[in-house]
Design a protein around this motif. Structure first.
Motif, mmCIF file in Angstrom:
data_model
loop_
_atom_site.group_PDB
_atom_site.id
_atom_site.type_symbol
_atom_site.label_atom_id
_atom_site.label_comp_id
_atom_site.label_asym_id
_atom_site.label_seq_id
_atom_site.Cartn_x
_atom_site.Cartn_y
_atom_site.Cartn_z
ATOM 1 N N SER A 103 0.807 -1.207 0.000
ATOM 2 C CA SER A 103 0.000 0.000 0.000
ATOM 3 C C SER A 103 0.843 1.261 0.000
ATOM 4 O O SER A 103 0.396 2.316 -0.414
ATOM 5 C CB SER A 103 -0.933 0.002 1.221
ATOM 6 O OG SER A 103 -0.189 -0.102 2.414
ATOM 7 N N LYS A 266 -3.310 -5.343 -9.194
ATOM 8 C CA LYS A 266 -3.963 -4.574 -8.140
ATOM 9 C C LYS A 266 -4.778 -3.483 -8.816
ATOM 10 O O LYS A 266 -4.231 -2.532 -9.357
ATOM 11 C CB LYS A 266 -2.921 -3.982 -7.191
ATOM 12 C CG LYS A 266 -3.505 -3.247 -6.003
ATOM 13 C CD LYS A 266 -2.395 -2.752 -5.094
ATOM 14 C CE LYS A 266 -2.957 -2.015 -3.895
ATOM 15 N NZ LYS A 266 -1.884 -1.524 -2.999
ATOM 16 N N ALA A 268 -6.498 -1.031 -7.855
ATOM 17 C CA ALA A 268 -6.322 0.342 -7.393
ATOM 18 C C ALA A 268 -5.150 1.022 -8.084
ATOM 19 O O ALA A 268 -5.101 2.260 -8.154
ATOM 20 C CB ALA A 268 -6.119 0.361 -5.873
ATOM 21 N N THR A 352 -10.937 -1.649 1.573
ATOM 22 C CA THR A 352 -10.830 -0.466 0.721
ATOM 23 C C THR A 352 -9.791 0.502 1.264
ATOM 24 O O THR A 352 -9.039 1.115 0.504
ATOM 25 C CB THR A 352 -12.191 0.222 0.604
ATOM 26 O OG1 THR A 352 -13.142 -0.704 0.054
ATOM 27 C CG2 THR A 352 -12.122 1.440 -0.301
ATOM 28 N N GLN A 355 -6.396 -0.469 0.198
ATOM 29 C CA GLN A 355 -6.098 -0.249 -1.213
ATOM 30 C C GLN A 355 -5.913 1.221 -1.555
ATOM 31 O O GLN A 355 -5.151 1.573 -2.451
ATOM 32 C CB GLN A 355 -7.228 -0.827 -2.084
ATOM 33 C CG GLN A 355 -7.432 -2.316 -1.921
ATOM 34 C CD GLN A 355 -6.247 -3.119 -2.409
ATOM 35 O OE1 GLN A 355 -5.960 -3.183 -3.592
ATOM 36 N NE2 GLN A 355 -5.529 -3.730 -1.481
ATOM 37 N N GLU A 365 -2.526 -6.573 4.927
ATOM 38 C CA GLU A 365 -3.106 -6.315 3.609
ATOM 39 C C GLU A 365 -3.402 -7.625 2.876
ATOM 40 O O GLU A 365 -4.444 -7.771 2.234
ATOM 41 C CB GLU A 365 -2.151 -5.462 2.782
ATOM 42 C CG GLU A 365 -2.698 -5.078 1.419
ATOM 43 C CD GLU A 365 -1.752 -4.192 0.647
ATOM 44 O OE1 GLU A 365 -1.988 -4.002 -0.569
ATOM 45 O OE2 GLU A 365 -0.778 -3.699 1.243
ATOM 46 N N PHE A 369 -7.125 -9.075 1.797
ATOM 47 C CA PHE A 369 -7.424 -9.458 0.415
ATOM 48 C C PHE A 369 -8.089 -10.832 0.359
ATOM 49 O O PHE A 369 -9.103 -11.014 -0.335
ATOM 50 C CB PHE A 369 -6.138 -9.453 -0.406
ATOM 51 C CG PHE A 369 -6.326 -9.980 -1.804
ATOM 52 C CD1 PHE A 369 -6.919 -9.201 -2.771
ATOM 53 C CD2 PHE A 369 -5.909 -11.259 -2.137
ATOM 54 C CE1 PHE A 369 -7.092 -9.684 -4.063
ATOM 55 C CE2 PHE A 369 -6.078 -11.750 -3.422
ATOM 56 C CZ PHE A 369 -6.678 -10.955 -4.390
#
Length: 427
Positions: A103, A266, A268, A352, A355, A365, A369
């Motif tokens: 992240s 990913k 995002a 969220t 991300q 993280e 997921f």
């Protein structure tokens, strides 16, 4: 003199062997770095970059010492072992994991590939096949049922949402199972997953309206109100579709970063800064919609449960039979809603944030997921569970079913009395 000459020749031979060993290691290290650039894990790159100074120190230390024969032999063996650790071990570890950027954009985070690339695609395939069969059958039935009540209108719109969710599943299955080019993953991030979530929240809102419709049938069974007219249900349904369409559209448009084989891992990573902020805002809005609908459904079903139980007591006292059970079919809406959607919404906010927010621990993280993917699968099973609502609560649907289920023998007087609690809430 001969002994000194022999000794000097031995030292020169040892130095040549040691130089050859050092050269061999440098070539091996170069090969290892080439492998990392061509697709090995980030951990391999880190380890390969850290080993060169140590090899140079060992080589220089060996050149200045005596007895270079055994030293060069040991040094070459150590270099080979180190090369094996650097290049081979991470490759073996990477077979059961995929690596994505953390992240904070710098820390590589491993994700368990066995669950996301093998188990879940297999489960999704089963859900897709069952959901496609059930919803196509329901579509055929509802094409022969007129939209003469608000209940039927809401059920038909729910069916459309389920069909759209079903059509998006093959893209997710192929993408997650790595059975398609990486460009398909970009399509999933930008289009199909957005459409999936849009249809899912349309279905969530419609289930709330179905519960509200059953609530009105209990509280005001013979009352006349504009909310009981099919025209009102059609207007509300169209408004819901338009609302979620305009909420979801920016999530497609703001996915405007260039897609690469690495970035598509990913979703995002494909969003612009404005897209990340909009995605977070939409997440909070959808959370608010879900929990509002959930609380309202609980309140509706508290009243429905009381009415059903009171009706059950009246029937039991009049007939004097204790084998009759209170009708519980109406609660299938609440059961489907909670089992399919509640777990996902417990996980979605922290996921969220992982991300789109600031730095988060890599392990946390990765766990979020996996939890998000597992609960999203439960949400997808809604396409198989919702047909239970059609069967248990819609008499016109069961009457049109092309199977013995829709052709029931006339019930006896006692059976009709015992089923009055169900008729209070059936459409």
């Amino acid at each position: 003199m001969q002994k000194q000459a022999a000794s000097g020749m031995g030292k020169e031979a040892g130095i040549r062997k040691q130089n050859a060993a050092s050269q061999h290691f440098r070539l091996s290290q170069g090969h290892c770095r080439q492998r990392t650039r061509s697709g090995a894990s980030p951990r391999t790159r880190i380890l390969a970059g850290r080993t060169a100074p140590s090899a140079q120190v060992w080589a220089s230390a060996g050149q200045s010492g005596s007895g270079v024969g055994p030293v060069s032999f040991l040094l070459e063996g150590a270099m080979r072992a180190l090369f094996s650790f650097v290049c081979v071990q991470p490759t073996l570890e990477s077979t059961n994991a995929t690596w994505t950027q953390g992240s904070n954009g710098s820390e590589p985070c491993p994700r368990d590939a066995r669950s996301t690339h093998l188990v879940l695609p297999a489960l999704y395939t089963g859900v897709f096949l069952a959901g496609a069969l059930l919803n196509l059958l329901a579509l055929w039935v509802f094409l022969h049922v007129p939209s003469s009540s608000t209940f039927i209108v809401y059920l038909k719109n729910t069916l459309v949402a389920n069909l759209i969710m079903t059509l998006t599943l093959p893209f997710k299955i192929l993408s997650d199972a790595r059975l398609a080019p990486w460009q398909l993953q970009a399509f999933v991030c930008r289009v199909s997953s957005v459409v999936f979530y849009e249809a899912m929240y349309v279905g969530i809102t419609l289930l709330g309206l179905i519960a509200f419709d059953r609530f009105l049938k209990i509280v005001r069974p013979f009352g006349k109100s504009f909310v009981k007219k099919p025209a009102f249900a059609k207007t509300v349904s169209v408004s819901i579709w338009l609302l979620f369409f305009f909420i979801s559209l920016p999530n497609m448009i703001l996915n405007d970063k260039e897609a690469t084989p690495v970035s598509v891992k990913k979703c995002a990573s494909l969003k612009s800064p404005l897209g990340l902020r909009w995605h977070r805002l939409v997440n909070y809005v959808c959370q608010a919609i879900f929990w509002t609908v959930f609380v309202m459904m609980l309140l509706f079903y508290v009243v429905i449960a009381k009415k059903v139980y009171d009706s059950y007591k009246k029937v039991r006292s009049r007939d004097g039979r204790h084998k009759q059970r209170p009708g519980g079919k109406v609660f299938v809406v609440l059961a489907v809603f909670f089992l399919c959607f509640a777990p996902f919404h417990f996980i979605r906010v922290p996921y969220t944030h992982s991300q789109t927010g600031s730095k988060m621990a890599c392990a946390l993280e990765s766990h979020l997921f996996i939890a998000k993917e597992a609960t999203l699968f439960l949400a997808a099973t809604n396409i198989c569970m919702t047909p239970l609502i059609y069967i248990f609560l819609c008499k016109r649907f069961t009457e049109r079913l092309p199977c013995p289920w829709g052709r029931r023998a006339p019930a006896s007087n006692q059976e009709q009395q015992s089923s009055q609690t169900d008729h209070m809430t059936l459409g």
